[in-house]
Write an enzyme that holds these catalytic residues in place. Structure first.
Site, PDB file in Angstrom:
ATOM      1  N   ASP A  23      -2.897  41.455 -22.852  1.00 36.01           N
ATOM      2  CA  ASP A  23      -2.803  40.061 -22.427  1.00 36.01           C
ATOM      3  C   ASP A  23      -1.557  39.369 -22.966  1.00 36.01           C
ATOM      4  OD1 ASP A  23      -3.355  37.547 -21.515  1.00 36.01           O
ATOM      5  OD2 ASP A  23      -5.158  37.243 -22.701  1.00 36.01           O
ATOM      6  N   ASP A  37       1.738  34.933 -17.552  1.00 36.37           N
ATOM      7  CA  ASP A  37       0.474  35.393 -18.124  1.00 36.37           C
ATOM      8  C   ASP A  37      -0.081  36.554 -17.301  1.00 36.37           C
ATOM      9  OD1 ASP A  37      -2.054  35.763 -19.131  1.00 36.37           O
ATOM     10  OD2 ASP A  37      -2.731  33.699 -18.804  1.00 36.37           O
TER      11      ASP A  37
END
Length: 423
Positions: free
Chosen positions: A130, A309
């Protein structure tokens, strides 16, 4: 704009930095990331339930990031605010999604997952890689929750390199559930890259939100500023310990051949030279400014911030700005007001692109179109939603619907994000 500073200075926290040279510096390493499941069903329709679950997870992930920042510094970056906890409708609860991964396993376009090992002897885990968070956590053998049962569990006592640290890792949810546990230092290895004394949590409580998540935990790659553990990430430590040759990592996301590259870039995946844009160092995110979005030859919105992201498929922007964008597409309309989703005519052919003052990077129709609103419908759902995530009035969040169109480089060396055209 803040002056670029070294990674050690920008932390602004009393964190423990490793100085000892451990593994010998090596070449960058490519880690295969198998494609995960899509937000488009096999019949070509939009998976609304799955998209709502992902949206709720994205809202709560960044809510927690801001809570972490506030805890670390006592204030929030200008314009950011902590929003209430987002909750999914009852029909979505069993599918409530999570974060991001490394050596990605097939779970669709929502997330990318990878294998890591912790401790000595090695204990293996599958984690979400992530770029939108900064902590490493996995379930502990001390976790008695049924949510932990099917997952690989960390046994700190069985690792000769484990050391318990003071404090507790904790993320709380509105329903009273949490992800929490003690904090440890231990050896972590990813694709042959080994970091000693990596800070992590072996959680003893795991929210039911993770019940259906096939991964064991989360592996963050953002800046340490938003770390709940108040510690450096694995990759920052890998560079400090001379385990990688370059202080940058990169992602190539596609329907096949996807990879995470640690310690540089894989020049076989892109053409030309990456175009770099400075990170806004005050926030802790991979956030770059001066963006614009274009539909066809017309610029819809310009001068906004973007956070890159990898932990989400859908892209998000401020509701008013996203409404302005869809106004450029004839026949578009609001599809789901609660989650800011829009539909548009499936036959739409004009290109959509982002630019940061240099080259324009187009999003393919395949990556922007999430599927028909219903079987036989002429309307399709767009991969850009209008939603206030609390990240700032002019901040957009770009997930893999954008990233699958470019080669993305995350550089701590330059404190910048780079994009290059795919080969």
């Amino acid at each position: 704009m803040l002056r670029r500073v070294s990674i050690l200075v920008l932390l602004g926290l009393s964190l423990h930095f490793l100085c000892a040279a451990s593994p010998t510096k090596r070449h960058g390493v490519s880690i295969a990331l198998p494609k995960r499941s899509s937000l488009t069903k096999l019949d070509g329709t939009f998976d609304h339930d799955k998209a709502v679950a992902q949206t709720v997870a994205t809202q709560n992930k960044h809510r927690q990031n801001l809570i972490n920042y506030l805890s670390n510094f006592g204030y929030l970056p200008e314009g950011m605010e902590i929003k209430p906890v987002a909750t999914a409708p009852p029909r979505n609860q069993s599918r409530f999604d999570k974060r991001q991964t490394e050596a990605l396993i097939d779970e669709g376009d929502e997330l990318w997952a990878g294998q890591i090992s912790i401790g000595k002897p090695a204990q293996k885990f599958l984690v979400d890689i992530d770029t939108g968070s900064s902590d490493l956590w996995i379930p502990s053998t001390s976790c008695k929750s049924s949510v932990c049962s099917p997952k690989h569990q960390y046994n700190a006592g069985a690792s000769s390199t484990s050391k318990k640290l003071p404090g507790t890792f904790s993320i709380h949810y509105e329903d009273g559930s949490s992800v929490s546990g003690p904090i440890y230092n231990d050896t972590v290895t990813v694709a042959g890259i080994t970091v000693t004394e990596q800070t992590l949590s072996g959680v003893t409580e795991l929210s039911s939100d993770f019940q259906t998540d096939p991964t064991d935990g989360v592996f963050g790659f953002a800046y340490p500023k938003i770390s709940n553990l108040k510690a450096n990430t694995f990759f920052v430590n890998a560079f400090l310990q001379d385990a990688v040759p370059s202080n940058e990592f990169s992602l190539f996301l596609a329907s096949s051949g996807s990879e995470l590259f640690l310690g540089g870039t894989n020049t076989e995946k892109y053409s030309g030279v990456p175009e770099f844009h400075n990170v806004e160092l005050s926030t802790g995110f991979w956030q770059i400014s001066g963006a614009s979005i274009t539909y066809g030859s017309s610029t819809a919105v310009s001068g906004f911030e973007t956070i890159i992201d990898s932990g989400t498929t859908i892209m998000y922007g401020p509701p008013a700005a996203v409404k302005k964008f869809y106004a450029k597409i004839s026949g578009s309309q609001l599809f789901d007001a609660t989650n800011g989703l829009y539909s548009f005519p499936c036959s739409t052919s004009s290109s959509i692109s982002f630019s940061w003052g240099g080259k324009s990077f187009a999003i393919s129709s395949k990556n922007f179109n999430l599927g028909q609103t219903d079987t036989g419908s002429s309307q399709c759902v767009g991969a850009l939603a209008g939603l206030d995530l609390g990240l700032g009035s002019s901040t957009w969040l770009l997930g893999d619907s954008f990233m699958k169109n470019v080669y993305t480089v995350f550089s701590f060396e330059q404190n910048a994000v780079g994009f290059a055209s795919l080969v």
